[in-house]
Every structure is written in structure tokens, then in C-alpha cells.
Design a protein around this motif. Sequence first.
Motif, PDB file in Angstrom:
ATOM      1  N   GLY A   1       0.798  -1.519  -0.121  1.00  0.00           N
ATOM      2  CA  GLY A   1       0.136   0.407   0.412  1.00  0.00           C
ATOM      3  C   GLY A   1       0.895   1.864  -0.279  1.00  0.00           C
ATOM      4  O   GLY A   1       0.135   2.522   0.321  1.00  0.00           O
ATOM      5  N   LEU A   2       2.300   0.991  -0.189  1.00  0.00           N
ATOM      6  CA  LEU A   2       2.865   2.525   0.234  1.00  0.00           C
ATOM      7  C   LEU A   2       3.368   3.166  -1.405  1.00  0.00           C
ATOM      8  O   LEU A   2       3.529   4.381  -1.360  1.00  0.00           O
ATOM      9  N   ILE A   3       2.360   2.789  -2.684  1.00  0.00           N
ATOM     10  CA  ILE A   3       2.106   2.906  -3.829  1.00  0.00           C
ATOM     11  C   ILE A   3       0.944   2.881  -4.962  1.00  0.00           C
ATOM     12  O   ILE A   3       0.870   1.351  -4.476  1.00  0.00           O
ATOM     13  N   SER A   4       0.423   3.693  -5.624  1.00  0.00           N
ATOM     14  CA  SER A   4      -0.511   3.365  -6.416  1.00  0.00           C
ATOM     15  C   SER A   4      -0.337   2.544  -7.656  1.00  0.00           C
ATOM     16  O   SER A   4      -1.475   1.932  -8.823  1.00  0.00           O
ATOM     17  N   SER A   5       0.937   2.199  -8.134  1.00  0.00           N
ATOM     18  CA  SER A   5       1.112   1.745  -9.421  1.00  0.00           C
ATOM     19  C   SER A   5       1.816   0.573  -9.214  1.00  0.00           C
ATOM     20  O   SER A   5       2.469  -0.286  -8.198  1.00  0.00           O
ATOM     21  N   GLU A   6       0.933  -0.620  -9.954  1.00  0.00           N
ATOM     22  CA  GLU A   6       1.683  -1.881 -10.056  1.00  0.00           C
ATOM     23  C   GLU A   6       2.864  -2.287 -11.113  1.00  0.00           C
ATOM     24  O   GLU A   6       2.902  -3.114 -10.461  1.00  0.00           O
ATOM     25  N   GLU A   7       2.780  -1.485 -11.977  1.00  0.00           N
ATOM     26  CA  GLU A   7       4.519  -2.106 -13.041  1.00  0.00           C
ATOM     27  C   GLU A   7       4.977  -0.548 -12.909  1.00  0.00           C
ATOM     28  O   GLU A   7       4.469   0.661 -12.549  1.00  0.00           O
ATOM     29  N   PRO A   8       6.367  -1.042 -12.738  1.00  0.00           N
ATOM     30  CA  PRO A   8       7.078   0.655 -13.471  1.00  0.00           C
ATOM     31  C   PRO A   8       7.501   0.960 -14.486  1.00  0.00           C
ATOM     32  O   PRO A   8       7.723   1.897 -14.691  1.00  0.00           O
ATOM     33  N   PHE A   9       7.437   0.467 -14.956  1.00  0.00           N
ATOM     34  CA  PHE A   9       7.555   1.361 -16.156  1.00  0.00           C
ATOM     35  C   PHE A   9       5.799   0.625 -17.612  1.00  0.00           C
ATOM     36  O   PHE A   9       6.459  -1.059 -18.166  1.00  0.00           O
ATOM     37  N   ARG A  10       5.657   1.049 -17.959  1.00  0.00           N
ATOM     38  CA  ARG A  10       4.214   1.014 -18.718  1.00  0.00           C
ATOM     39  C   ARG A  10       4.769   0.648 -20.177  1.00  0.00           C
ATOM     40  O   ARG A  10       4.360  -0.287 -20.250  1.00  0.00           O
ATOM     41  N   LYS A  11       5.363   1.507 -20.794  1.00  0.00           N
ATOM     42  CA  LYS A  11       6.075   1.139 -22.320  1.00  0.00           C
ATOM     43  C   LYS A  11       7.085   1.444 -21.951  1.00  0.00           C
ATOM     44  O   LYS A  11       7.809   1.578 -21.589  1.00  0.00           O
ATOM     45  N   LEU A  12       8.590   0.459 -22.606  1.00  0.00           N
ATOM     46  CA  LEU A  12       9.420  -0.030 -22.655  1.00  0.00           C
ATOM     47  C   LEU A  12      10.011   0.112 -24.249  1.00  0.00           C
ATOM     48  O   LEU A  12       9.152  -0.672 -25.580  1.00  0.00           O
ATOM     49  N   TYR A  13      11.190   0.802 -24.417  1.00  0.00           N
ATOM     50  CA  TYR A  13      11.603   0.993 -26.101  1.00  0.00           C
ATOM     51  C   TYR A  13      12.843   0.173 -25.315  1.00  0.00           C
ATOM     52  O   TYR A  13      13.266   0.998 -24.850  1.00  0.00           O
ATOM     53  N   ASN A  14      13.481  -0.816 -27.114  1.00  0.00           N
ATOM     54  CA  ASN A  14      15.304  -0.807 -26.591  1.00  0.00           C
ATOM     55  C   ASN A  14      15.064  -0.143 -27.805  1.00  0.00           C
ATOM     56  O   ASN A  14      14.823  -0.772 -29.363  1.00  0.00           O
ATOM     57  N   GLN A  15      16.403   0.998 -27.865  1.00  0.00           N
ATOM     58  CA  GLN A  15      16.781   1.090 -28.625  1.00  0.00           C
ATOM     59  C   GLN A  15      17.736  -0.030 -29.475  1.00  0.00           C
ATOM     60  O   GLN A  15      18.351  -0.657 -28.127  1.00  0.00           O
ATOM     61  N   GLY A  16      18.639   0.624 -30.409  1.00  0.00           N
ATOM     62  CA  GLY A  16      18.958  -0.564 -31.534  1.00  0.00           C
ATOM     63  C   GLY A  16      20.906  -0.096 -31.017  1.00  0.00           C
ATOM     64  O   GLY A  16      21.359   1.135 -30.019  1.00  0.00           O
ATOM     65  N   MET A  17      21.769  -0.507 -30.576  1.00  0.00           N
ATOM     66  CA  MET A  17      23.136  -0.276 -31.152  1.00  0.00           C
ATOM     67  C   MET A  17      23.734   0.123 -31.931  1.00  0.00           C
ATOM     68  O   MET A  17      23.720   0.450 -33.122  1.00  0.00           O
ATOM     69  N   VAL A  18      24.520   1.337 -30.935  1.00  0.00           N
ATOM     70  CA  VAL A  18      25.223   2.135 -32.659  1.00  0.00           C
ATOM     71  C   VAL A  18      26.951   1.317 -32.666  1.00  0.00           C
ATOM     72  O   VAL A  18      27.381   0.693 -31.179  1.00  0.00           O
ATOM     73  N   GLN A  19      27.235   0.605 -33.981  1.00  0.00           N
ATOM     74  CA  GLN A  19      27.499  -0.107 -33.937  1.00  0.00           C
ATOM     75  C   GLN A  19      28.997   0.359 -34.819  1.00  0.00           C
ATOM     76  O   GLN A  19      28.629   0.764 -35.303  1.00  0.00           O
ATOM     77  N   ALA A  20      30.613   0.108 -34.967  1.00  0.00           N
ATOM     78  CA  ALA A  20      31.451   0.476 -35.670  1.00  0.00           C
ATOM     79  C   ALA A  20      32.126  -1.011 -36.276  1.00  0.00           C
ATOM     80  O   ALA A  20      32.400  -1.832 -35.777  1.00  0.00           O
ATOM     81  N   TYR A  21      32.980  -0.237 -37.481  1.00  0.00           N
ATOM     82  CA  TYR A  21      33.888  -1.163 -38.033  1.00  0.00           C
ATOM     83  C   TYR A  21      35.049  -0.356 -37.506  1.00  0.00           C
ATOM     84  O   TYR A  21      35.690   0.173 -36.666  1.00  0.00           O
ATOM     85  N   ALA A  22      35.816  -1.987 -36.783  1.00  0.00           N
ATOM     86  CA  ALA A  22      37.434  -2.091 -37.036  1.00  0.00           C
ATOM     87  C   ALA A  22      37.900  -2.541 -37.513  1.00  0.00           C
ATOM     88  O   ALA A  22      37.536  -3.461 -38.376  1.00  0.00           O
ATOM     89  N   TYR A  23      39.206  -2.409 -37.564  1.00  0.00           N
ATOM     90  CA  TYR A  23      40.424  -2.640 -38.557  1.00  0.00           C
ATOM     91  C   TYR A  23      41.884  -3.644 -37.519  1.00  0.00           C
ATOM     92  O   TYR A  23      42.251  -2.686 -36.479  1.00  0.00           O
ATOM     93  N   ARG A  24      42.371  -4.216 -38.264  1.00  0.00           N
ATOM     94  CA  ARG A  24      43.535  -5.502 -38.130  1.00  0.00           C
ATOM     95  C   ARG A  24      44.498  -5.061 -38.834  1.00  0.00           C
ATOM     96  O   ARG A  24      44.537  -6.114 -39.777  1.00  0.00           O
ATOM     97  N   ASP A  25      45.757  -5.108 -38.521  1.00  0.00           N
ATOM     98  CA  ASP A  25      46.755  -5.172 -39.424  1.00  0.00           C
ATOM     99  C   ASP A  25      47.323  -6.776 -39.587  1.00  0.00           C
ATOM    100  O   ASP A  25      46.198  -7.556 -38.815  1.00  0.00           O
ATOM    101  N   GLY A  26      48.352  -6.983 -39.783  1.00  0.00           N
ATOM    102  CA  GLY A  26      48.500  -8.575 -40.579  1.00  0.00           C
ATOM    103  C   GLY A  26      48.946  -9.030 -38.906  1.00  0.00           C
ATOM    104  O   GLY A  26      48.647 -10.285 -39.119  1.00  0.00           O
ATOM    105  N   ARG A  27      49.245  -8.593 -38.032  1.00  0.00           N
ATOM    106  CA  ARG A  27      49.365  -9.304 -36.341  1.00  0.00           C
ATOM    107  C   ARG A  27      48.073  -9.106 -35.782  1.00  0.00           C
ATOM    108  O   ARG A  27      48.402  -9.765 -34.854  1.00  0.00           O
ATOM    109  N   GLY A  28      47.187  -8.781 -36.842  1.00  0.00           N
ATOM    110  CA  GLY A  28      45.711  -9.326 -36.252  1.00  0.00           C
ATOM    111  C   GLY A  28      45.740  -7.780 -35.089  1.00  0.00           C
ATOM    112  O   GLY A  28      45.173  -7.756 -34.002  1.00  0.00           O
ATOM    113  N   GLN A  29      46.600  -6.726 -34.963  1.00  0.00           N
ATOM    114  CA  GLN A  29      46.644  -5.526 -34.040  1.00  0.00           C
ATOM    115  C   GLN A  29      45.774  -5.214 -34.230  1.00  0.00           C
ATOM    116  O   GLN A  29      45.829  -4.444 -35.866  1.00  0.00           O
ATOM    117  N   PRO A  30      44.484  -4.216 -33.049  1.00  0.00           N
ATOM    118  CA  PRO A  30      43.801  -3.434 -33.862  1.00  0.00           C
ATOM    119  C   PRO A  30      44.325  -1.672 -35.201  1.00  0.00           C
ATOM    120  O   PRO A  30      45.577  -1.619 -33.751  1.00  0.00           O
TER     121      PRO A  30
END
Length: 954
Positions: free
Chosen positions: A667-696
Motif C-alpha cells: 500500500g505504499l504506492i498506487s502503481s502496479e508496474e514500474p514501466f508501462r511502455k518499454l522501448y529498446n533502442q538499437g546499438m551503434v556499432q562500428a568498423y574496426a581494423y586489424r593489421d597483419g598481426r591481428g592488432q587493431p
Amino acid sequence: MSDTEHGHRYTAELAGQIEKQWQDVWEEQGTFEAPNPTGPWADPQGVAEREKVMIQDMFPYPSGAGLHVGHPLGYIATDVYARYQRTQGKNVLYTLGYDAFGLPAEQYAVQTGQHPRKTTEDNMVNMRRQLRQLGLSHDMRRTFATIEPSYYKWTQWIFLQIFNAWYDEDAGKARPIDTLVEALESGRVATPDGRAWAELNATERAAAVNARRLAYKSDAPVNWSPGLGTVVANEEVTADGRTERGNFPVFKRNLPQWMMRITAYADRLVDDLERLDWPESIKLQQRNWIGRSNGASIRFDVENHEGAQLEVFTTRPDTIFGATFMVVAPEHPLVDTLVPDTWPEGTKDAWSGGATSPREAVDTYRREASRKSDLERQTGEKGKTGVFTGAFATNPVTGRRMPVFVADYVLMGYGTGAIMAVPAQDERDWDFAAAYDLDVIRTVQPSEGHPENKPFTGAGVAINSATSGLSLDGLGIEDAKVKIIEWLEANERGSGTTTYRLRDWLFSRQRYWGEPFPVVYDENGEAHALPESMLPVELPDVADYSPKTYDPEDAQSMPESPLSRASEWVSVELDLGDGRKTYTRETNTMPNWAGSCWYELRYADPANDERFVDTGCEEYWLGKGRGFGKGVANDPGGVDLYVGGAEHAVLHLLYARFWHKVLFDLGLISSEEPFRKLYNQGMVQAYAYRDGRGQPVPAAEVTEREVDGETVFEWQGERVTREYGKMGKSLKNVVTPDEMCDAFGADTFRVYEMSMGPLDASRPWETRAAVGSQRFLQRLWRNVVDEGSGEVTVTDAPMDDATKRALHQTIDAVSADFENLCFNTAVARLIELNNTLTKLDAVPREAAEALVLMTAPLAPHIGEELWKRLGHDTTLAFEPFPVADPAFLVQDTVVAVVQVAGKVRDRLDVAADISEADLEAAAMASERVQSFLEGKTVRKVIVRAPKLVNIVAN
RNA sequence: GCCCUCGUAGCCCAACGGCAGAGGCAGGCGACUUAAAAUCGCUGUGUUGCGGGUUCGACUCCCGUCGAGGGCACCA
């Protein structure tokens, strides 16, 4: 800039000046402070009759590395949305706090030799600076960090509410602990051993109560990670038995730890998902994690063991006629008593594992199983192993003798740790039966063409399932289940049951950097909750805050809390009602999830030092049927829009729902759930490059060119390989918001982030593509301001008809896009309109002002600046969003497409309100169409006035 | 192995079951410039991953399949 001719061009430099200036104005004027209805910040007049909307991001952990361009994606999106909502006249609660306790802070502190408070606070200063330069419209009064005693005081207070509560199954909710005492007294709730309450002594009574608390101390098997130096929750262990953070091995150990009785809420946590506007994938993950399955528990008699019954859980009681053997987990407590001294008659060669006695076989097998880590048991090749115990159980329905095996494909931690094996209808049982020469009886009719040598797990009618007095034959699975459960219950052999995969939440950690428990122990080791007046229990400063870690494989090591070394703090003299006595403090701390379990509530009323949240504020901002819950049947309340990554699907999001429900029950709060609507944003990804030895190699310095029609990548003249993934320091492909703001300005950065693609999609970062967003803003600027003189160039002459239509169509589309979080298409439409205006000799003021207002949520600084230059002296933050006039949305004439057999053959200009008959007539009259109809018979004509006619002919 | 999401132009991405192209990047051409950059204008022919099906009509719906990403994984 030597270019005096364009002294007023919208460059990154000018953008930077404008941005800084408006950020100062917003801060000085408190532009984005949202009024509260009640509580310490009560401003009923400010709230008045406005609708409210509460928008929230998953708050960040202030890491030492700072933000890269991926982090603010969600923040920018919620900011655009919050700004848009303000233009709709809403009272918007939008802010951001810091999830500042936790492991990484502690590890960073250990690495740098600084106190975690120092490093965390430094990191927050840096992050605040990074976020401020983006122009986010946070209510800065409402921000807080979970490490502030004024915040964690209430985290501890909520712990006490949970500790002092129990789950009343009859009432279907948590209730204060004194009602448990009444229930125990009256006998409505049974004591642990079934004796009457009156017969129990004080210690036994305390134990009876403790056994039902929602927060309780237990000595059950927990996940101990020596390499991490702490125990962790099930949710923090990966499928291959390692810690999610650090990737250390985890061992099951019996250790006294604090648990939270989240299992009491399993049903409600599953069922209430249906009331939430969440992505289906997240709901599915929560359902899977909770793992509710309906079935039956069935008791099997064991030969030569009077009274010893083997209880199994099965979701397919309908297949009991096909049960030909039983399997128990190696850890099953009954194994020891079941095993006879010699192999019984009927033991097949394959069953004994070559051992001379069942005892030897079982002991060997159990020893090997116990040596295997969870990792090996689960990821080893799927071949089934096991050994016969020498015992036989009796099938209660058929009377069949069923050998009982020990095998590690049955897990002690699920169901009862024992199964009835039905090889004909279960793949695992089939594999085991095949390996150990066991019988298979099909009791579900396989579908036609089903291979003979495979189990059939699909739907079908029961066969071979009859004895005298009971027949399931001919029934479908569901009907058969109902009938067999009735029979089991009538014959006292079992009953319908529900089991869950969800386990109680392990809530203590052996860390320094977390909330201390508001708990002390007396000389008998009995836990006592501290009264509210003694909160907060502040985290003491200690010299050595590092956790004690061990060899990651050292399963026998013991956890040691850093706080246990603070002996002056640990021992404390208190009066808890029995006079002053010396107590020992709990030295474990809470997991870093604790602070995020209720922060949405605190945002509503962060200045309150009387209560964790004022009831009026909670009801106003999070209450049921308000905001986006208005008019929604069975609305559970909560934040109107919660944006964050999908990686918290079963951790934070499950824990927060659990706490919220407990607070609701009490009885301490009136709502039953914390998050009525949830939206997942995507991830910002990126290219990475490695030299002949596999070092970025630094991604920013890599060049790209065509060689023989193939794209090659080079760094300092050397060929490098490209890969795609996360942005990270170690991959040398990090781009920061700071760099973007310097090079383009914050508004360009914001527009670019929003224009890259749909908010929920992951997308590759490409810094050079941001110039497109910069050009857009430059053109917008130039449509209002002369680059040479700085004069405003808009004209007060009325708009021509075409411009008016373009404007109103844009207004219409952009409002819908903002409403639906489709910021990428909103940007596209604004660019389109902007380009239209660019082509005019002079830009009409009406169009320019509308375009500025529509662009402002995305690019607020340039928006404010242009608004001001257009002659307005107050912020545009609360200016009503332009409204489309329907009169300008409809066209007088439209282009109707005429298809013959689905292919476009002609286009006609027709009146927008043309009738179907007229349109058909016009289409048939077309010479081009007629040329395609030559020699053909018209079979059918589909008319969709005013846009399309399709003539079917052959 | 099971489940979820997604495959559209060189790239990022639009397109109520109705003309495959809104916007951006890159590229190309042109203007401006002594020149270059910046800026401005113009410039889009593709197996909508592949194979079936439904439909008058499929990027869109259904089935199968391949690929990418994510989740779960001996849960009885």
C-alpha cells in the motif's frame, strides 16, 4: 574563418557558440523544471489541468572511459520526444540520474589506487559535462546518484519493508509481517514443522516467521565466483556457468546469504506482462526466465523400500503409460537409501557401467558428476551417461517395474530432481533409452510418415494407454492430461502442479562499493532490522576496499566482505528495545541492481526527506490510468516511456518489477508496474581494423580504395582487415560525442544520430556521413538568416499554394513520426520541406517559423536561436507544435494509375473525389490502355478510386 | 538444436497488399574559383537474399530455404 563574405554562416564554430549560450539560458531559467502536484516541491498551479507524461532512460553507470557516440542514442531520442511532448502542452518529467554503485567502479578504483567514491564522482562530473553539451532537456533538480546517502537511505528503507513482509497466498499479495504472526497463531498458516504456534518457544517462533519473510537469510547453494571474489545471482551467470561480468567460473556452494523471495511473485510477473506495452522479445525472455510450466507431480513406490516414494514432476502426465524407467539427479537425496548391495535380477549388461556392485557404480558416477563443473555438464557432448541404481520403482498406472537410474541430464535444481522417463515422447529419454537398452512404448500416435527411429513429441491422440478402470486412448494431449490428473488425485498418487525455473534472488555481495544492509546481528547470530530512525547506514570509509579474490578455479575458497575488515564499524552498540547491547553489523552489501529497482519512483519526488516518494507525486506521475495509460483497460501504471538497451531483459527489468509489486502490495504506492511502455533502442556499432598481426589499428586513420573492383582498406600503406562490432577502446574505433560536437556542433550530431535509421535498429557509425545533417541545418539557417549580413531574410508575404500544401503535409507527417518515435523519417521530411523552401526566392515567415518549431525537438539550439531572430523573446520549448490544416492535405487532382494485368500502363490526372464508375470509364477510354487490351477479353476490373484501376484481361 | 529480429541501389535507410524511392552518404556531371577546399545545382535500371504459395495485384501476408544479429539451451 577568413571568409568574411560568409561571416554569419552556420559553421561548427558558430553552432558551438549558440549551443553554449542556450544551454546557459535553459539552466539559468530552469526551463525544463517540471512542477509537482504535492510534496516538498508542490506547485499545484504549475501542474494545473495539464496532462502529464513521464519519460525515462535507463540511467547510466558513470564509467571512467566516458561516453562514446553510441551511448547518447537513447538519450537524444527521449530528449526529442520530451521536447515534442512539451509542445503538446504536457507536463513532462524528464531527467537522468546515475547508477553509481557497483563492481566496475570498485575495479576501476582498485586499478587506479583511488577511493571508489572519488573515481565515481570524477566520472560523474565528466559525464555531466558530456551530456550537458548535447542540450538534453533534463530537469536538473531531479537528478541524483544512487551512492548519495539521501538516496540509499530509502533503498535501505525499502529493504526493511521487504524484510518485514511475507507473501500471503490466500490474499495473493505481500502483507506486513505482524499479519503473519496472526495467521500462524490462528493456524491459517502452518508452522515449518506443523506444530501449533502455542507449542513453539521464542526461538522457534522467530524461525517460523523468518522462514516466510520476503527478504531472508538462507544457507542454500549459491553461485560463488572465487575469481570475482563474490557470490552472484542466477541471472548474472551465463549459460556456460561463468559470471556475466569478468567471465569467471562459478561454483555452487552452500553459503549463508541474503535472498529475496521473488518466486512468490512468479505468477504475477508472468501474467502482468500482458498488461505492459513492451517489445514481445523482452516479454518472451522474461517468460522464459520465469519458466512457468504446468504439469503434475507423481509419486512412485520403490520396490523393497516401504514408504520411500520417488516424486517426479512432469509436464506430460498423459504419457505415463509410456514411462519405462526413472532417472534421478546425482545429487538426489534418495540415492543413498535406494542403492542395494548387489545387482538385482534383471540387470542388463549395459546398465551396470562394468561395476561389480550398484554401490560402486553409483559412487563412481556421482564422484565424476560432482567433479564436472556446470560448464562441463551442460556443454559437454550431448551423449547421455548414467548408471543403474539397482532399485526398481513401480508405475502406479500400469504396475510396470521401472529401473531407476542416476544420470546427470536430470538436474537437482529443477522440479523434484527426478523424472519418469518416457522415451517414446521425449528426445532426451529416447537418447538415454537407446544408449542403455531400455524399452520404448509409444503412447501418442505419431503423425503419418514420422520416422520409426525417433521419439514423437508432437500432438496426437493417446494409444496403448489403457488398463482396467482407466483409459486415455483416443484422447488428445490436453484431455488426456486432465483425465490422468483426475485419476492421480483420486488415487492419491499425485496432483496437478506448476513449477518455475525462476529461483529466489541472491541479494548479498562481498563488495565494498554497494549499499550496506540495515541489519545487525546479536550475540546469537540472530538478524535484527534497524529501525527507520537509524537510516541511512552509511558506508564507512575504509583503507582497503578491494574485494578478496582467489584463483578463479579455487572452488573451496571462502568469500570475505571488505566491510568485515572495518572492525570499528562492524561492532556497534545500540538500543533496539532490549537496552544497550553490542551488535555486529551485516558486512555484505547489496547488489548494484538495488539502486535501480526503484529510481523511477524517486524521480517523481527526489527532494523528499520524509518519505521515499510523496503519495501524491507517485500517483500523479506513475498512477494507473494516467498519461499513456489513460483509457487503457487494466492499466498497471508506471513510467509512460522507458528507453534502454535490450541487455537488461531479465535482470534490472525483472528485479524492478518485483520491488514495485511489493511496494504496491504494502500500500505504499498506487502503481502496479514500474514501466508501462518499454522501448529498446538499437546499438551503434562500428568498423574496426586489424593489421597483419591481428592488432587493431586506429579506425579513423584507415583509408579505403578500389583495387580491381574490390574495396581494400589500408593503414599507413599497409593492407588491413575490417570487422564489424561494438565500439571500444581496445578496438581503437571509438568516436566520442565531444569530437562530434567539436567538428559539427551538438545539433548536427543529434540530427545525425536520429536520422541514421529506426531507433530500434542497430546501425554502423560513419562520422563522415554526418555532413548531410550539417548541410540540412546550414540550409535551414540560410533560409532564415543571410550568411553575409546576418539579417533575417524571411518575407511576410503570404505563401503560395504549393508551399502551403508542402508545409501542411510535412506537419501532418512529422507529428505522426514524432508520436511514433520514427525520428529518421521525421528528419527526412523536414529536409524535404527545407529543400522546397530553399528553391523559393524568399522564404515566407509562416513556413520558416513552422519549420523551426518542427526542427527544434531534434536541433533545439539552432531552433531557439532562429526563433529568437525571428522576433520571439521567449523560449520555443512550450510553443504549440504546428497543426496541419486538413484543407491543405487533400489534393484537388491526383494521378491515378491504370494497370493491365497488374502492370502499369497509363497514368491519368483525375479529380480527387472521382467516383469509381467515372474512374473506370476514364481508364477504359485511355488509348494506351486500349492498345494493351487489343485481342483480349476483359475479365474483371478492380477500381480503387481515386488512385488505381487494374484491368484483368487475357 | 529451439525461439526472436532483420535481409530493398556501392553504403545507411523509405515505401496503409496498389507506380519499388522519401531523406542522407559515397560516386558522376555542372556552377562558383586563377586553382583547390567549402558551398550550390543537377544526377537513381535494382533478381526487394533465394524458391514456392495466397491474391486482380506481394518489398509487404503464408510456407520453405540461405545469410546476419540477438536470446535460450539436457527445465522433464
